[in-house]
Design a protein around this motif. Sequence first.
Motif, PDB file in Angstrom:
ATOM      1  N   HIS A 264      -1.651  -9.405  -3.004  1.00 38.72           N
ATOM      2  CA  HIS A 264      -1.625  -9.929  -4.314  1.00 38.72           C
ATOM      3  C   HIS A 264      -2.851  -9.600  -4.962  1.00 38.72           C
ATOM      4  N   MET A 265      -3.985  -9.994  -4.209  1.00 41.28           N
ATOM      5  CA  MET A 265      -5.231  -9.891  -4.683  1.00 41.28           C
ATOM      6  C   MET A 265      -5.769  -8.410  -5.268  1.00 41.28           C
ATOM      7  N   ILE A 266      -5.450  -7.313  -4.139  1.00 37.31           N
ATOM      8  CA  ILE A 266      -5.505  -6.087  -4.790  1.00 37.31           C
ATOM      9  C   ILE A 266      -4.660  -5.454  -5.805  1.00 37.31           C
ATOM     10  N   GLY A 267      -3.313  -6.052  -5.677  1.00 36.85           N
ATOM     11  CA  GLY A 267      -2.280  -5.662  -6.868  1.00 36.85           C
ATOM     12  C   GLY A 267      -2.798  -6.356  -8.286  1.00 36.85           C
ATOM     13  N   HIS A 268      -3.566  -7.495  -8.143  1.00 36.60           N
ATOM     14  CA  HIS A 268      -3.807  -8.230  -9.367  1.00 36.60           C
ATOM     15  C   HIS A 268      -4.902  -7.262 -10.391  1.00 36.60           C
ATOM     16  N   LEU A 276       0.283  -2.462 -14.987  1.00 41.51           N
ATOM     17  CA  LEU A 276       1.554  -2.211 -14.032  1.00 41.51           C
ATOM     18  C   LEU A 276       2.161  -3.807 -14.055  1.00 41.51           C
ATOM     19  N   ASP A 277       3.508  -3.676 -13.825  1.00 39.89           N
ATOM     20  CA  ASP A 277       4.279  -4.843 -13.676  1.00 39.89           C
ATOM     21  C   ASP A 277       3.664  -5.450 -12.421  1.00 39.89           C
ATOM     22  N   HIS A 278       3.824  -6.845 -12.254  1.00 35.93           N
ATOM     23  CA  HIS A 278       3.122  -7.270 -11.025  1.00 35.93           C
ATOM     24  C   HIS A 278       3.588  -6.855  -9.763  1.00 35.93           C
ATOM     25  N   ALA A 279       5.033  -6.818  -9.703  1.00 36.10           N
ATOM     26  CA  ALA A 279       5.730  -6.510  -8.492  1.00 36.10           C
ATOM     27  C   ALA A 279       5.544  -4.865  -8.146  1.00 36.10           C
ATOM     28  N   GLN A 280       5.421  -4.061  -9.244  1.00 34.28           N
ATOM     29  CA  GLN A 280       5.070  -2.727  -9.101  1.00 34.28           C
ATOM     30  C   GLN A 280       3.764  -2.511  -8.243  1.00 34.28           C
ATOM     31  N   THR A 281       2.717  -3.302  -8.514  1.00 32.81           N
ATOM     32  CA  THR A 281       1.593  -3.439  -7.798  1.00 32.81           C
ATOM     33  C   THR A 281       1.723  -3.695  -6.042  1.00 32.81           C
ATOM     34  N   LEU A 282       2.593  -4.731  -6.166  1.00 39.68           N
ATOM     35  CA  LEU A 282       2.928  -5.431  -4.730  1.00 39.68           C
ATOM     36  C   LEU A 282       3.632  -4.293  -3.776  1.00 39.68           C
ATOM     37  N   ALA A 283       4.631  -3.326  -4.432  1.00 30.68           N
ATOM     38  CA  ALA A 283       5.233  -2.383  -3.745  1.00 30.68           C
ATOM     39  C   ALA A 283       4.394  -1.356  -3.372  1.00 30.68           C
ATOM     40  N   GLU A 352     -11.556   2.403  -8.829  1.00 28.59           N
ATOM     41  CA  GLU A 352     -11.761   1.360 -10.102  1.00 28.59           C
ATOM     42  C   GLU A 352     -11.298  -0.307  -9.579  1.00 28.59           C
ATOM     43  N   ALA A 353     -10.101  -0.165  -8.833  1.00 28.78           N
ATOM     44  CA  ALA A 353      -9.620  -1.509  -8.356  1.00 28.78           C
ATOM     45  C   ALA A 353     -10.439  -2.203  -7.335  1.00 28.78           C
ATOM     46  N   ALA A 354     -11.339  -1.183  -6.334  1.00 21.50           N
ATOM     47  CA  ALA A 354     -12.200  -1.667  -5.506  1.00 21.50           C
ATOM     48  C   ALA A 354     -13.120  -2.177  -6.337  1.00 21.50           C
ATOM     49  N   GLU A 355     -13.726  -1.566  -7.207  1.00 21.59           N
ATOM     50  CA  GLU A 355     -14.979  -1.920  -8.038  1.00 21.59           C
ATOM     51  C   GLU A 355     -14.675  -3.273  -8.665  1.00 21.59           C
ATOM     52  N   ASN A 356     -13.585  -3.415  -9.121  1.00 22.69           N
ATOM     53  CA  ASN A 356     -13.105  -4.789  -9.822  1.00 22.69           C
ATOM     54  C   ASN A 356     -13.134  -5.775  -8.840  1.00 22.69           C
ATOM     55  N   LEU A 357     -12.768  -5.864  -7.551  1.00 22.45           N
ATOM     56  CA  LEU A 357     -12.712  -6.750  -6.618  1.00 22.45           C
ATOM     57  C   LEU A 357     -14.322  -7.109  -6.161  1.00 22.45           C
ATOM     58  N   THR A 372     -12.344  -5.904   2.849  1.00 24.20           N
ATOM     59  CA  THR A 372     -13.496  -5.853   1.908  1.00 24.20           C
ATOM     60  C   THR A 372     -12.964  -5.055   0.725  1.00 24.20           C
ATOM     61  N   PRO A 373     -13.687  -4.762  -0.371  1.00 21.47           N
ATOM     62  CA  PRO A 373     -13.319  -3.995  -1.532  1.00 21.47           C
ATOM     63  C   PRO A 373     -13.293  -2.498  -0.877  1.00 21.47           C
ATOM     64  N   GLN A 374     -13.997  -2.052   0.074  1.00 23.24           N
ATOM     65  CA  GLN A 374     -14.100  -0.546   0.631  1.00 23.24           C
ATOM     66  C   GLN A 374     -12.861  -0.472   1.525  1.00 23.24           C
ATOM     67  N   VAL A 375     -12.270  -1.588   2.240  1.00 23.13           N
ATOM     68  CA  VAL A 375     -10.960  -1.278   2.861  1.00 23.13           C
ATOM     69  C   VAL A 375     -10.029  -1.324   1.932  1.00 23.13           C
ATOM     70  N   ALA A 376     -10.049  -2.213   0.778  1.00 24.66           N
ATOM     71  CA  ALA A 376      -9.103  -2.062  -0.093  1.00 24.66           C
ATOM     72  C   ALA A 376      -8.859  -0.847  -0.825  1.00 24.66           C
ATOM     73  N   GLN A 377     -10.019  -0.070  -0.776  1.00 23.14           N
ATOM     74  CA  GLN A 377     -10.040   1.320  -1.569  1.00 23.14           C
ATOM     75  C   GLN A 377      -9.129   2.322  -0.767  1.00 23.14           C
ATOM     76  N   SER A 378      -9.297   2.171   0.650  1.00 20.56           N
ATOM     77  CA  SER A 378      -8.716   2.723   1.608  1.00 20.56           C
ATOM     78  C   SER A 378      -7.147   2.758   1.589  1.00 20.56           C
ATOM     79  N   ILE A 379      -6.949   1.312   1.596  1.00 24.17           N
ATOM     80  CA  ILE A 379      -5.589   1.235   1.489  1.00 24.17           C
ATOM     81  C   ILE A 379      -4.814   1.877   0.164  1.00 24.17           C
ATOM     82  N   LEU A 380      -5.614   1.838  -0.848  1.00 24.00           N
ATOM     83  CA  LEU A 380      -4.973   2.423  -2.265  1.00 24.00           C
ATOM     84  C   LEU A 380      -5.063   3.815  -1.867  1.00 24.00           C
ATOM     85  N   GLU A 381      -5.865   4.333  -1.300  1.00 23.42           N
ATOM     86  CA  GLU A 381      -6.152   5.813  -1.124  1.00 23.42           C
ATOM     87  C   GLU A 381      -4.807   6.239  -0.257  1.00 23.42           C
ATOM     88  N   LEU A 382      -4.395   5.348   0.563  1.00 23.71           N
ATOM     89  CA  LEU A 382      -3.383   5.775   1.512  1.00 23.71           C
ATOM     90  C   LEU A 382      -1.941   5.889   0.646  1.00 23.71           C
TER      91      LEU A 382
END
Length: 384
Positions: A264-268, A276-283, A352-357, A372-382
Motif C-alpha cells: 500500500h505504501m509503495i502504491g500510494h 493511477l487507480d489505487h487498486a492498479q498500483t496494488l496489482a 520517482e516513487a522511491a524518492e517520494n518514499l 527501504t526506498p531502495q528496495v521499493a525501487q528494486s520491487i518496482l523495477e521488477l
Amino acid sequence: MLNFEFKNTTEILFGEGQSKLIAERLNSNDKILLLYGGGSIKKNGVYDDVVAALAGFEFVEFAGVEPNPTYETLSEALQVVKEQDINFILAVGGGSVIDGAKYIAAAAHYPGDGWDILVEGAEVTSALPIGAVLTLPATGSESNGNSVVTKKATQQKRAFGSPLVQPQFAVLDPTYTYSLPTRQVANGVVDAFVHVIEQYLTYPVNAPLQDRFAEGILSTLIEQGPQALSTPHDYAVRANIMWSATMALNGLIGKGVPQDWATHMIGHELTALYNLDHAQTLAIVLPALMFVKKEQKREKIMQLGRRVFALENADEEALIDATIKAVQDFFEQMGVKTRLSDYGLDSQAASEAAENLRRNDLHELGEHGDITPQVAQSILELAR
C-alpha cells in the motif's frame, strides 16, 4: 499469537432497503453534511433513497469528492462545515468519500491546518460523528478508523487513523453496487484481496483462526470476483463481495498477527505521482514484492498456495513461484493489469516513487521494517 485489543464500534445495516433505517440512527437536532462524489448516486437511485431517509432533517450537500480524495477539495467541504455549523457527516459513496468524511470530521475540531494530522501525526482528540452509505465495496473504510488523503500541490498521499472517526453506522445494500462500472468492481475486489494479504502474508505466529478467516475471505473473492463482472445483478454475488470487503479491513483478521502494508505504501506513491487507480498500483506492486521478499514470507506464501489456490507442487521453490503467478493471474483475470508498462510507465516511475518514499520519511516498510526506498525501487523495477 501477539497481544491485541479489539473493539469495532460500527453498526452494520446490511441488505436491500436498509437505508430506511438511517433516520433512527440520527438525533433530531443533527445538521447533516451530505457528502458524495461525482453524482452517480443521482442516477442509480441511491441519492433518492438517502434523501427520503433524511426527511425532516436539515442537511447541506457537498458533491465532488474525487477518487483518491484531495486535501484541496476536502478543505472546501470543511469550510462548509464551519460556516453551516454542521454537527454530523453522512458519507454516501465508496472508500474515497468515506475517507474524505473522516478527514473533515477530524479537521473540523483541529485548531490548526488539518494536513498536520496526516504529515505531522497530530493527535485527533475529538471529531464530528459520521455515518456511511456504501456504494463501492473495496476499502473497508465503512467500518474502520483509517483514512487516506492526497495533497495535489505536493503530490503526497498520506494516511491517518483514529477510532474517533470510525463511522457510527454503515448501510451496506448490495443493490447499490449493480450500476458500478466494471473497472470499479474489479478495482474493489483487488483492493479487498490485497487488504487481506497485507495482514496475512507475513510470517507464522501460531494464529490459525486469523489465518483461516483470512483464507476464507481470499477464497470468496477469488470465487465471486469474476462472477461479479459476468453477472452484475446477481444479489448473492454482490452481497458476498460487499461483506468480504468489509471483513477484510474491519480490524478482525489483523489482530494478534504481524502486518505488512508495504504494498500500500509503495502504491500510494504511484497514485500520488501518476494518478493511477489505487487498486492498479496494488496489482503492480504485490506480485513483485512477493518475489523480492519470498524468503522472509516463505512459509505463508506456500500456505497461501496450498490452502487458497489449491496448488500441490512438491518442490517448495516451484510452489512459491506458482503462488506468486496465481496472484498475478487473478488480478489479470479481474482485468487489472500488473505491470508498470501496462500504464505507460517505466523505470523512471520506480525511481520517482522511491524518492517520494524518502521525502515522506518512509524508510522502514514491511513487517520486518526492511523495505527501504531502495528496495521499493528494486520491487518496482521488477514490475516493469
